[in-house]
Design an enzyme around this catalytic site. Structure first.
Site, short mmCIF file in Angstrom:
data_model
loop_
_atom_site.label_atom_id
_atom_site.label_comp_id
_atom_site.label_asym_id
_atom_site.label_seq_id
_atom_site.Cartn_x
_atom_site.Cartn_y
_atom_site.Cartn_z
N HIS A 92 -8.47 8.50 -0.29
CA HIS A 92 -8.36 7.52 0.79
C HIS A 92 -9.49 7.63 1.84
CE1 HIS A 92 -6.26 4.98 3.85
NE2 HIS A 92 -5.69 4.45 2.77
N HIS A 103 3.46 -2.10 3.88
CA HIS A 103 3.37 -0.67 3.57
C HIS A 103 4.73 -0.16 3.14
CE1 HIS A 103 -0.45 -1.13 5.70
NE2 HIS A 103 -0.82 0.00 5.13
N ASP A 133 0.85 -1.18 0.00
CA ASP A 133 0.00 0.00 0.00
C ASP A 133 0.89 1.23 0.00
OD1 ASP A 133 -2.25 -1.51 -0.05
OD2 ASP A 133 -3.04 -0.85 1.89
N HIS A 168 -6.04 2.76 -5.33
CA HIS A 168 -6.28 2.86 -3.89
C HIS A 168 -7.08 4.12 -3.58
CE1 HIS A 168 -5.73 1.40 0.09
NE2 HIS A 168 -4.78 2.23 0.48
#
Length: 322
Positions: free
Chosen positions: A165, A258, A110, A161
């Site tokens: 967010h 991450h 991510d 993504h």
């Protein structure tokens, strides 16, 4: 003669039905940044099993993806139940590869913002010959075009993504479409690139959001292996990262890391080496699409064979009729 032919037809029909039953398994495809287990953060609620209720009871019920802690080379039952829920409700969502019998895993990152470690991660992936999926927000893409271009050029997936967010369990369908299309259109316009993979921000979703994402042409990619790695004030070193990840290896794992974590960047080479040492092979999310398409093709082929068979039977019965 006609009775003998009918007996043969019955036997063949039973065989076809058995084949259909074997093929008739749910499709799968391929959450979150902030979801961790109680073991890692006692201030957060522990993971709970996914509610396996048929879609339609409450399409707007807010859910948070839970994965549990894998142990002894096996996925946690929470991840198994999550994938079962997606399959039974025919969602294009993927958190665990339950179809392959091989020791494979999927590596995903991510990328909400840049912290200076993505380039090193790409260096390691290139050296080790491993492809990964990077789920990026629009600011990450806009502010780091050279990294995005490198991801694409080196064969990695740049996944959607969202733009800002948000929690997709708390916004409208129209807002969901805006978030998805905003990212998609920018990638197409600036990189001539698009891949149909999406990860829910914060791992929060509803059944309606899952269906909306699917209607937009995307597969929702969740995970079955992760640890609390995003907190930059709580980095514990490369060895800690290595032990956390490798102790949770299991066949079919979708690994979430991450890219902002220095621990991940420094441990990645050792993690990949250990996975290969244990006999694991890293696959790309696109490999799940191959399997899904193959299953769809088999269903279509079976239908064609079935139709042709009964057409032939009718013709034979007519030929033998007196």
């Amino acid at each position: 003669m006609k009775k003998s032919l009918q007996l043969v037809c019955v036997i063949i029909c039973i065989s076809l039905l058995c084949s259909c039953e074997r093929l008739n398994t749910p499709k799968y495809e391929k959450v979150t940044d902030e979801t961790v287990t109680q073991e890692e953060n006692t201030n957060l609620q522990p993971d709970t099993t996914v509610n396996i209720t048929p879609m339609g009871n409450n399409l707007n019920e807010k859910k948070s993806h839970s994965y549990g802690v894998p142990k002894d080379g096996k996925p946690n039952e929470i991840s198994i139940d999550a994938q079962k829920y997606f399959d039974e409700n025919k969602f294009k969502a993927f958190c665990l590869d339950t179809k392959s019998k091989d020791k494979i895993m999927y590596l995903t990152f991510d990328c909400g913002y840049e912290n200076g470690y993505t380039s090193k991660i790409l260096d390691v992936l290139k050296e080790k010959g491993v492809n990964a999926a990077f789920f990026c927000t629009l600011p990450q893409v806009k502010e780091n075009p050279e990294l995005i271009k490198r991801m694409i050029d080196e064969g990695h997936i740049v996944g959607n993504h969202s733009v800002t967010h948000p929690s997709f369990a708390e916004i409208s369908v129209e807002q969901i479409k805006t978030e998805i299309k905003g990212m998609e259109d920018y990638l197409k316009s600036n990189f001539n690139y698009s891949e149909p993979y999406f990860r829910f921000p914060k791992g929060e979703y509803t059944d309606l959001a899952l269906k909306t994402i699917e209607d937009l042409g995307y597969t929702s990619v969740f995970w079955s292996l992760a640890y609390a790695d995003w907190d930059l004030n709580n980095q514990k070193g490369a060895q800690y990262a290595f032990e956390k990840v490798t102790s949770r290896f299991h066949p079919g794992a979708v690994i979430l890391l991450h890219s902002v974590s220095p621990d991940n960047a420094n441990a990645l080479a050792s993690i990949i080496d250990e996975a290969k040492k244990q006999g694991y092979e890293f696959k790309s999310d696109t490999d799940t699409e191959v399997i899904v398409n193959l299953i769809s093709y088999n269903f279509a082929m079976l239908k064609d064979v079935n139709d042709a068979f009964f057409k032939t039977i009718n013709q034979l019965e007519g030929a033998f009729a007196i």
